[in-house]
Design a protein around this motif. Sequence first.
Motif, PDB file in Angstrom:
ATOM      1  N   GLU A 139       0.846  -1.195   0.000  1.00 53.22           N
ATOM      2  CA  GLU A 139       0.000   0.000   0.000  1.00 53.22           C
ATOM      3  C   GLU A 139       0.881   1.244   0.000  1.00 53.22           C
ATOM      4  O   GLU A 139       1.652   1.476   0.937  1.00 53.22           O
ATOM      5  N   LEU A 140       0.752   2.036  -1.054  1.00 56.70           N
ATOM      6  CA  LEU A 140       1.555   3.246  -1.225  1.00 56.70           C
ATOM      7  C   LEU A 140       0.641   4.463  -1.302  1.00 56.70           C
ATOM      8  O   LEU A 140      -0.572   4.331  -1.471  1.00 56.70           O
ATOM      9  N   VAL A 141       1.264   5.631  -1.187  1.00 55.97           N
ATOM     10  CA  VAL A 141       0.514   6.871  -1.375  1.00 55.97           C
ATOM     11  C   VAL A 141       1.265   7.728  -2.386  1.00 55.97           C
ATOM     12  O   VAL A 141       2.489   7.863  -2.330  1.00 55.97           O
ATOM     13  N   VAL A 142       0.511   8.273  -3.334  1.00 57.75           N
ATOM     14  CA  VAL A 142       1.046   9.240  -4.296  1.00 57.75           C
ATOM     15  C   VAL A 142       0.221  10.508  -4.129  1.00 57.75           C
ATOM     16  O   VAL A 142      -1.010  10.453  -4.171  1.00 57.75           O
ATOM     17  N   GLY A 143       0.898  11.617  -3.903  1.00 59.55           N
ATOM     18  CA  GLY A 143       0.173  12.854  -3.640  1.00 59.55           C
ATOM     19  C   GLY A 143       0.673  14.020  -4.462  1.00 59.55           C
ATOM     20  O   GLY A 143       1.747  13.980  -5.063  1.00 59.55           O
ATOM     21  N   VAL A 144      -0.140  15.068  -4.478  1.00 57.37           N
ATOM     22  CA  VAL A 144       0.227  16.356  -5.072  1.00 57.37           C
ATOM     23  C   VAL A 144      -0.162  17.422  -4.066  1.00 57.37           C
ATOM     24  O   VAL A 144      -1.228  17.348  -3.459  1.00 57.37           O
ATOM     25  N   LYS A 145       0.735  18.380  -3.853  1.00 55.00           N
ATOM     26  CA  LYS A 145       0.387  19.517  -3.010  1.00 55.00           C
ATOM     27  C   LYS A 145       0.996  20.774  -3.610  1.00 55.00           C
ATOM     28  O   LYS A 145       1.893  20.708  -4.454  1.00 55.00           O
ATOM     29  N   ARG A 146       0.483  21.917  -3.172  1.00 52.90           N
ATOM     30  CA  ARG A 146       0.960  23.204  -3.679  1.00 52.90           C
ATOM     31  C   ARG A 146       1.871  23.866  -2.657  1.00 52.90           C
ATOM     32  O   ARG A 146       1.457  24.136  -1.540  1.00 52.90           O
ATOM     33  N   ASP A 147       3.107  24.123  -3.058  1.00 48.79           N
ATOM     34  CA  ASP A 147       4.012  24.897  -2.223  1.00 48.79           C
ATOM     35  C   ASP A 147       3.813  26.376  -2.553  1.00 48.79           C
ATOM     36  O   ASP A 147       3.638  26.735  -3.730  1.00 48.79           O
ATOM     37  N   PRO A 148       3.805  27.271  -1.543  1.00 56.92           N
ATOM     38  CA  PRO A 148       3.563  28.687  -1.828  1.00 56.92           C
ATOM     39  C   PRO A 148       4.629  29.320  -2.709  1.00 56.92           C
ATOM     40  O   PRO A 148       4.376  30.355  -3.329  1.00 56.92           O
ATOM     41  N   VAL A 149       5.815  28.717  -2.792  1.00 54.55           N
ATOM     42  CA  VAL A 149       6.892  29.281  -3.607  1.00 54.55           C
ATOM     43  C   VAL A 149       7.029  28.538  -4.931  1.00 54.55           C
ATOM     44  O   VAL A 149       7.037  29.138  -6.004  1.00 54.55           O
ATOM     45  N   PHE A 150       7.131  27.199  -4.874  1.00 54.05           N
ATOM     46  CA  PHE A 150       7.457  26.419  -6.065  1.00 54.05           C
ATOM     47  C   PHE A 150       6.258  25.787  -6.749  1.00 54.05           C
ATOM     48  O   PHE A 150       6.418  25.069  -7.730  1.00 54.05           O
ATOM     49  N   GLY A 151       5.050  26.038  -6.237  1.00 50.08           N
ATOM     50  CA  GLY A 151       3.868  25.512  -6.896  1.00 50.08           C
ATOM     51  C   GLY A 151       3.695  24.026  -6.651  1.00 50.08           C
ATOM     52  O   GLY A 151       4.066  23.504  -5.595  1.00 50.08           O
ATOM     53  N   PRO A 152       3.144  23.288  -7.635  1.00 51.24           N
ATOM     54  CA  PRO A 152       2.819  21.874  -7.402  1.00 51.24           C
ATOM     55  C   PRO A 152       4.058  21.004  -7.239  1.00 51.24           C
ATOM     56  O   PRO A 152       5.050  21.171  -7.957  1.00 51.24           O
ATOM     57  N   VAL A 153       3.995  20.092  -6.265  1.00 55.96           N
ATOM     58  CA  VAL A 153       5.057  19.102  -6.061  1.00 55.96           C
ATOM     59  C   VAL A 153       4.402  17.738  -5.900  1.00 55.96           C
ATOM     60  O   VAL A 153       3.226  17.633  -5.517  1.00 55.96           O
ATOM     61  N   ILE A 154       5.142  16.698  -6.202  1.00 50.29           N
ATOM     62  CA  ILE A 154       4.641  15.321  -6.127  1.00 50.29           C
ATOM     63  C   ILE A 154       5.287  14.634  -4.932  1.00 50.29           C
ATOM     64  O   ILE A 154       6.496  14.742  -4.719  1.00 50.29           O
ATOM     65  N   THR A 155       4.455  13.932  -4.141  1.00 46.29           N
ATOM     66  CA  THR A 155       4.956  13.204  -2.967  1.00 46.29           C
ATOM     67  C   THR A 155       4.712  11.719  -3.148  1.00 46.29           C
ATOM     68  O   THR A 155       3.778  11.300  -3.835  1.00 46.29           O
ATOM     69  N   PHE A 156       5.570  10.917  -2.504  1.00 46.06           N
ATOM     70  CA  PHE A 156       5.487   9.460  -2.644  1.00 46.06           C
ATOM     71  C   PHE A 156       5.991   8.805  -1.368  1.00 46.06           C
ATOM     72  O   PHE A 156       6.983   9.242  -0.782  1.00 46.06           O
ATOM     73  N   GLY A 157       5.289   7.745  -0.935  1.00 50.41           N
ATOM     74  CA  GLY A 157       5.743   7.024   0.246  1.00 50.41           C
ATOM     75  C   GLY A 157       4.813   5.891   0.602  1.00 50.41           C
ATOM     76  O   GLY A 157       3.997   5.429  -0.214  1.00 50.41           O
ATOM     77  N   GLU A 158       4.932   5.440   1.860  1.00 51.61           N
ATOM     78  CA  GLU A 158       4.111   4.346   2.349  1.00 51.61           C
ATOM     79  C   GLU A 158       2.699   4.846   2.570  1.00 51.61           C
ATOM     80  O   GLU A 158       2.487   5.917   3.143  1.00 51.61           O
ATOM     81  N   GLY A 159       1.692   4.055   2.130  1.00 56.13           N
ATOM     82  CA  GLY A 159       0.300   4.493   2.201  1.00 56.13           C
ATOM     83  C   GLY A 159      -0.521   3.740   3.211  1.00 56.13           C
ATOM     84  O   GLY A 159      -0.009   3.215   4.201  1.00 56.13           O
ATOM     85  N   GLY A 160      -1.820   3.696   2.955  1.00 52.69           N
ATOM     86  CA  GLY A 160      -2.738   3.054   3.885  1.00 52.69           C
ATOM     87  C   GLY A 160      -2.892   3.884   5.139  1.00 52.69           C
ATOM     88  O   GLY A 160      -2.834   5.110   5.113  1.00 52.69           O
ATOM     89  N   ASN A 161      -3.082   3.211   6.272  1.00 56.11           N
ATOM     90  CA  ASN A 161      -3.288   3.920   7.538  1.00 56.11           C
ATOM     91  C   ASN A 161      -2.006   4.486   8.116  1.00 56.11           C
ATOM     92  O   ASN A 161      -2.043   5.178   9.137  1.00 56.11           O
ATOM     93  N   ARG A 162      -0.842   4.219   7.479  1.00 56.63           N
ATOM     94  CA  ARG A 162       0.435   4.674   8.034  1.00 56.63           C
ATOM     95  C   ARG A 162       0.859   6.038   7.506  1.00 56.63           C
ATOM     96  O   ARG A 162       1.930   6.535   7.852  1.00 56.63           O
ATOM     97  N   VAL A 163       0.033   6.659   6.682  1.00 55.55           N
ATOM     98  CA  VAL A 163       0.406   7.948   6.094  1.00 55.55           C
ATOM     99  C   VAL A 163       0.629   9.002   7.168  1.00 55.55           C
ATOM    100  O   VAL A 163       1.625   9.724   7.171  1.00 55.55           O
ATOM    101  N   GLU A 164      -0.298   9.106   8.095  1.00 57.20           N
ATOM    102  CA  GLU A 164      -0.171  10.123   9.140  1.00 57.20           C
ATOM    103  C   GLU A 164       0.963   9.783  10.105  1.00 57.20           C
ATOM    104  O   GLU A 164       1.661  10.666  10.588  1.00 57.20           O
ATOM    105  N   ALA A 165       1.125   8.491  10.414  1.00 53.92           N
ATOM    106  CA  ALA A 165       2.179   8.089  11.345  1.00 53.92           C
ATOM    107  C   ALA A 165       3.559   8.279  10.725  1.00 53.92           C
ATOM    108  O   ALA A 165       4.517   8.645  11.392  1.00 53.92           O
ATOM    109  N   ASN A 166       3.662   8.047   9.431  1.00 52.35           N
ATOM    110  CA  ASN A 166       4.939   8.163   8.733  1.00 52.35           C
ATOM    111  C   ASN A 166       4.845   9.289   7.707  1.00 52.35           C
ATOM    112  O   ASN A 166       4.422   9.080   6.582  1.00 52.35           O
ATOM    113  N   LYS A 167       5.202  10.479   8.136  1.00 55.75           N
ATOM    114  CA  LYS A 167       5.096  11.641   7.251  1.00 55.75           C
ATOM    115  C   LYS A 167       6.366  11.865   6.428  1.00 55.75           C
ATOM    116  O   LYS A 167       6.506  12.884   5.779  1.00 55.75           O
TER     117      LYS A 167
END
Length: 895
Positions: free
Chosen positions: A594-622
Amino acid sequence: MKEKHYLTPLLEPKSVGVIGASERESSLGNVLIRNMLEGGFRGRLFAINPKHESVLGVPCYKSVEEVPHRLDLAVISVRAEKVPAIVDSCGRAGVKAVIVLSSGFSETGPRGALLERHVVEAARRHRIRLLGPNCLGIMRPDLGLNATFAHASANKGTIGLISQSGALCAAILDWAKPHNVGFSAVVSLGSSSDIDFGEVLEYMISDPRTESIFLYVEGIRDARRFMSALRGAARVKPVLLIKVGRHPGASQAVLSHTGVQVGEDAVFDAALRRAGVIRLYNMGQLFAAANALFSHFRPRGNRLAIITNGGGPGVMAADRAADLGIPLAQFSDGTMEKLNAALPPSWSRANPVDILGDADVDRYRKTVQAVLEGPNVDGVLVMLTPQAMTDPTAVAEAIVELEKNADKPVVTCWMGESLVREGREVFINAGIPTFRTPEPAVELFSHISAYYRNQKLLMQTPSSLSHLNPPSVESARLVIETALAERRKVLNEMESKALLAAFRIPIAQTVVARSATEAMVLAEEIGLPVVMKIDSPSIIHKADSGGVRLNLGSLAAVRTAYQEILDEVRKNKPDAAINGVAIEPMILKRNGRELVVGVKRDPVFGPVITFGEGGNRVEANKDLAIALPPLNNYLVHDLIRSSRVASLLGEFRNMPPVNMEALEFVLLRVSEMVCELPWIQSMEINPLIVDENGAVAVDARVTTDNISPSADRYDHMAIHPYPSHLITKWTQPDGTLITIRPIKPEDADLEVEFVRKLSAETKYYRFMNTMRELPPAMVARLTQIDYDREMAFVATIEEDGKEVELGVCRYAVNPDGESCEFAIVVADEWQHRGLARKLMGVLIETARNRGIAYMNGVFLANNERMLKFVQGLGFVLSNDPEDSSIKLGVLALQD
């Protein structure tokens, strides 16, 4: 004819006026005049102050308009409230650039910010370029220019220093003098109300005096320009950077100091890696790196070998290497044979190489030589503790001799003080980096070797995924526009997955039920078992609110689950808006990660892509890996490799490796979504389940927002994607197929070969008559371009399986943002065949679509064929008022 950079009046002025010059000892105006005189400025210097006839022997005038010479640069050192009127008078006097040293502007609050706006407006009204306010000024030691109020002057050298902090500039200058570190330029930006990092970096790229660049960054105003200039500079010169504001409290301090946003530090780090830049974290590291650069410390990789005569220090170095992600070199069989022959049987037989406390000069020499010759080693740290059998000075002299013929960097750590002082002096005199403790030695290797990896990232110019099944961008836009028209910014799960499906990302099909009966009907259609989840724009983590039921294998369970979900969510989130309950097939993947792929907006550099362990561990493992789009296969691979979850993707706990191709495909498609859908503010695919057979997006959430219309479809990106939509094909009457496409960094060799083959006459008419071959800095400048502020098209054909360049045309947008300068060159054998007209048609249309109002050109007056050609395109010609051998042309692009 050498083209001058538009910041030449600021950074290479021939005439300088100091406004606020004073006879009063230690006043700002007095220090400025004194510094200019002591620096030996070669140009003309004028003092300006109505209270004096002269200042320190320099003639003084009542106002800038009374100076009997047009100034390139005015340095303003008066109270803040007087500055707007003075800038206005500078404009009337024809001054080209001003430096405002005064404080009391935006850093003091709303009133100061208003005053700063008036200063900027006055400068723009007169087309004056402005450095500051609230800055230290500039130094060009080679020109004798010291337009600062610093007490320390600068040695002549090859480092270009750009800093937002005047205090830090002063500290670096104070350190540099006794250490014989010299500078080509020192530029203190202050509040950067007009001139920012990007423009000064662009100047330093082409400045022959500057060989390496140091930056001190607090915040960025124009991310696109900063990234473009940083990437251009890092391609030809080492760039080292200290960036502060790594934590929220420090970021707030930066905001109050400079008035600029800092953004998230991890995003800034990702941006620097993509720019090919070395990031440092403190002044000690900066000074160490400066010395290393002077000694041409150039690792090709990051595999470090550690040699020590004491086990403890070796372990300390290895621990720091592990902290920094620096791998210890694995010695080849050949290296191990040499070490076994040279060392006692009880040596460590591993890296770190412990050569024992009785090591003499000969043992050190043989060990270091064997390791330097090893194929798996990129750099060597040689350590010494003063033990009875070891002569620190003699060992140091032996290392210096070995280093002279080595093609790998050597860094040393002579631990102790009085017994090793002489040995350290040997290294300092030889230009070999040396330290008292292991940690900074390893850090230096880490920072400089990061250059190797980051340079590879810099070379990447992702193009479109046209070789794959094209996305339905229009369908995705319709989903977003429909939601925004309904005044909804958060897409529901079905809409979010519709976006993914439009970009060919495999999804778990979702339907929404609004009653228990409907839930049972839909579950039977999908096929049991199913997953049921609350559908609410108010709830991000559905499981935490009691809104998820898994693996429901019967219709009775579906009916019960429907009511349970509603009841629990209403209890836990009483204010949540509920659309219904989403139903989708239960994805059962025995070997799935279970993985997580995300997109968020940085106030300076605009959109960035994030990747890591997903499922219920997203909040525990930032601890997510972050990358700036656009991505290609190399960048996606680097993003995955830099994540903590990477170790779980190979063979793991009796599970086979995941299908990496499927995972990379998803990340590439997410990058494409970010590029083509500027409305996306955030996105989370969680979980993305990947196993040996493929990947599937089980849940997704997308937030959007309205955007302002822009002529640039990629205006939201810090790094402009390769504009593959501008590639065209043109068939000649004889059937020859010519490709006309935007230039890219990989065209460097193509461009060099093209220029090399041009005739002397063609080079003469294109102001290239003194150029046999393109210098590396110019090759980088021509091929590593910011597709937003400039454009270059090459015309190519295929010959014997190789691409051959036939011609190139380009424009660069001027600082006014309304006009551009163009140039065109066509290979001699392809002239008079319509190629020049075709290239110019493509270039003019591109500039017009970007909203540029005018295209300018500079031509030799005796180049009659060119003059006739551009007149046929609509250019209006005029004489250059300063050079009778030059004609100027202008083409109006907008009606």
